[in-house]
Motif scaffolding. Structure first.
Motif, PDB file in Angstrom:
ATOM      1  N   UNK A  92       0.788  -1.241   0.120  1.00  0.00           N
ATOM      2  CA  UNK A  92      -0.124   0.026  -0.035  1.00  0.00           C
ATOM      3  C   UNK A  92       0.624   1.149   0.170  1.00  0.00           C
ATOM      4  N   UNK A  93       1.951   1.309   0.653  1.00  0.00           N
ATOM      5  CA  UNK A  93       2.232   2.482   0.843  1.00  0.00           C
ATOM      6  C   UNK A  93       3.623   3.228  -0.561  1.00  0.00           C
ATOM      7  N   UNK A  94       4.050   1.410  -1.190  1.00  0.00           N
ATOM      8  CA  UNK A  94       4.439   1.794  -2.779  1.00  0.00           C
ATOM      9  C   UNK A  94       3.294   2.735  -3.929  1.00  0.00           C
ATOM     10  N   UNK A  95       2.044   1.806  -3.592  1.00  0.00           N
ATOM     11  CA  UNK A  95       1.398   2.197  -4.316  1.00  0.00           C
ATOM     12  C   UNK A  95       0.911   4.079  -4.180  1.00  0.00           C
ATOM     13  N   UNK A  96       0.315   4.219  -2.642  1.00  0.00           N
ATOM     14  CA  UNK A  96       0.355   5.184  -1.848  1.00  0.00           C
ATOM     15  C   UNK A  96       1.278   6.101  -2.499  1.00  0.00           C
ATOM     16  N   UNK A  97       2.647   6.597  -2.572  1.00  0.00           N
ATOM     17  CA  UNK A  97       3.429   7.018  -2.783  1.00  0.00           C
ATOM     18  C   UNK A  97       3.449   6.791  -4.563  1.00  0.00           C
ATOM     19  N   UNK A  98       3.653   6.531  -5.183  1.00  0.00           N
ATOM     20  CA  UNK A  98       2.942   6.564  -6.142  1.00  0.00           C
ATOM     21  C   UNK A  98       1.919   7.504  -6.934  1.00  0.00           C
ATOM     22  N   UNK A  99       0.921   7.027  -6.735  1.00  0.00           N
ATOM     23  CA  UNK A  99      -0.324   8.758  -6.091  1.00  0.00           C
ATOM     24  C   UNK A  99       0.120   9.715  -6.192  1.00  0.00           C
ATOM     25  N   UNK A 100       0.775  10.018  -5.088  1.00  0.00           N
ATOM     26  CA  UNK A 100       1.615  11.092  -4.769  1.00  0.00           C
ATOM     27  C   UNK A 100       2.403  11.724  -5.344  1.00  0.00           C
ATOM     28  N   UNK A 101       3.533  11.132  -6.178  1.00  0.00           N
ATOM     29  CA  UNK A 101       3.940  11.533  -6.950  1.00  0.00           C
ATOM     30  C   UNK A 101       3.335  12.461  -8.108  1.00  0.00           C
TER      31      UNK A 101
END
Length: 242
Positions: A92-101
């Motif tokens: 989830x952290x990896x997916x979340x970071x990708x969305x934030x960028x």
């Protein structure tokens, strides 16, 4: 031979056929005397192991082993569950970071201000706001921690790719913007990381740093930008109720 004798003596003692009043001294019990009279030197391992005391001992050992295995299996199961949850959080952290960028910059600023508000920076009657897109002088958000805005936290955010670290000059520039507001503290958030120079400068200039890993951890912890997919609960007996 010594080991065989030791095991034989041990079995005789467990079966209640021998007493050991002190180290190295073995005396036959009443039951041991009875078997000795009946079988003499023909007492076998099978006879000894068929004695009630020996069977009781073996049953207790078996129960202890089963209980130990149950505890070990439970510990293993719990560790496997924790490992699975950790893996899901990392995903989830990896997916979340990708969305934030990839977010719209202004929406990203709003989301970061919302996160700090949920974390309690805003206070009970404070106010949180995002600055205007232009002429913000390096300030992306302001947290008023009290109704009159006497205590403020200034925020700067950077949507950087993972390989684009925040450098020391950006920290010092942010500190200069804060001082123009007659304040002495701020929060700098990035989706990437900070160089060691930036980290050292932040310590000297009273600026709190939040990198990408910490950011996604906080967003999951305070459920900002994420929602609960499934909720699992485990239970244990409340001994006070029985």
């Amino acid at each position: 031979m010594r080991n065989r004798v030791s095991f034989a003596l041990s079995d005789l003692a467990i079966s209640g056929l021998l007493n050991r009043p002190k180290r190295g001294l073995y005396l036959p019990t009443r039951r041991g005397q009875e078997l000795s009279k009946e079988y003499g030197i023909n007492i076998t391992r099978t006879l000894i192991h068929n004695e009630p005391a020996y069977k009781k001992y073996k049953q207790e050992k078996s129960n202890q082993k089963k209980n130990r295995q149950k505890r070990e299996n439970k510990d293993l199961a719990e560790s496997q569950v924790k490992e699975w949850f950790n893996q899901q959080d990392e995903k989830t952290q990896d997916e979340l970071l990708n969305h934030l960028v990839k977010m719209n910059p202004y929406k990203f600023e709003n989301l970061m201000v919302q996160l700090l508000s949920v974390m309690g920076y805003k206070g009970d009657e404070g106010q949180a706001l995002v600055t205007q897109k232009s002429n913000d002088h390096g300030i992306d958000g302001i947290i008023n921690q009290d109704p009159l805005g006497l205590q403020k936290v200034y925020l700067q955010v950077k949507r950087y790719a993972p390989d684009n670290s925040v450098q020391m000059p950006e920290i010092t520039a942010f500190s200069g913007s804060i001082k123009l507001k007659h304040a002495d503290r701020g929060v700098f958030i990035t989706t990437s990381t900070f160089t060691q120079g930036a980290i050292n400068a932040a310590k000297d200039l009273n600026i709190t740093l939040v990198n990408g890993e910490m950011l996604t951890n906080l967003m999951i912890q305070y459920q900002v930008g994420v929602e609960v997919k499934e909720h699992y609960m485990t239970y244990k007996i409340d001994g006070n109720m029985f």
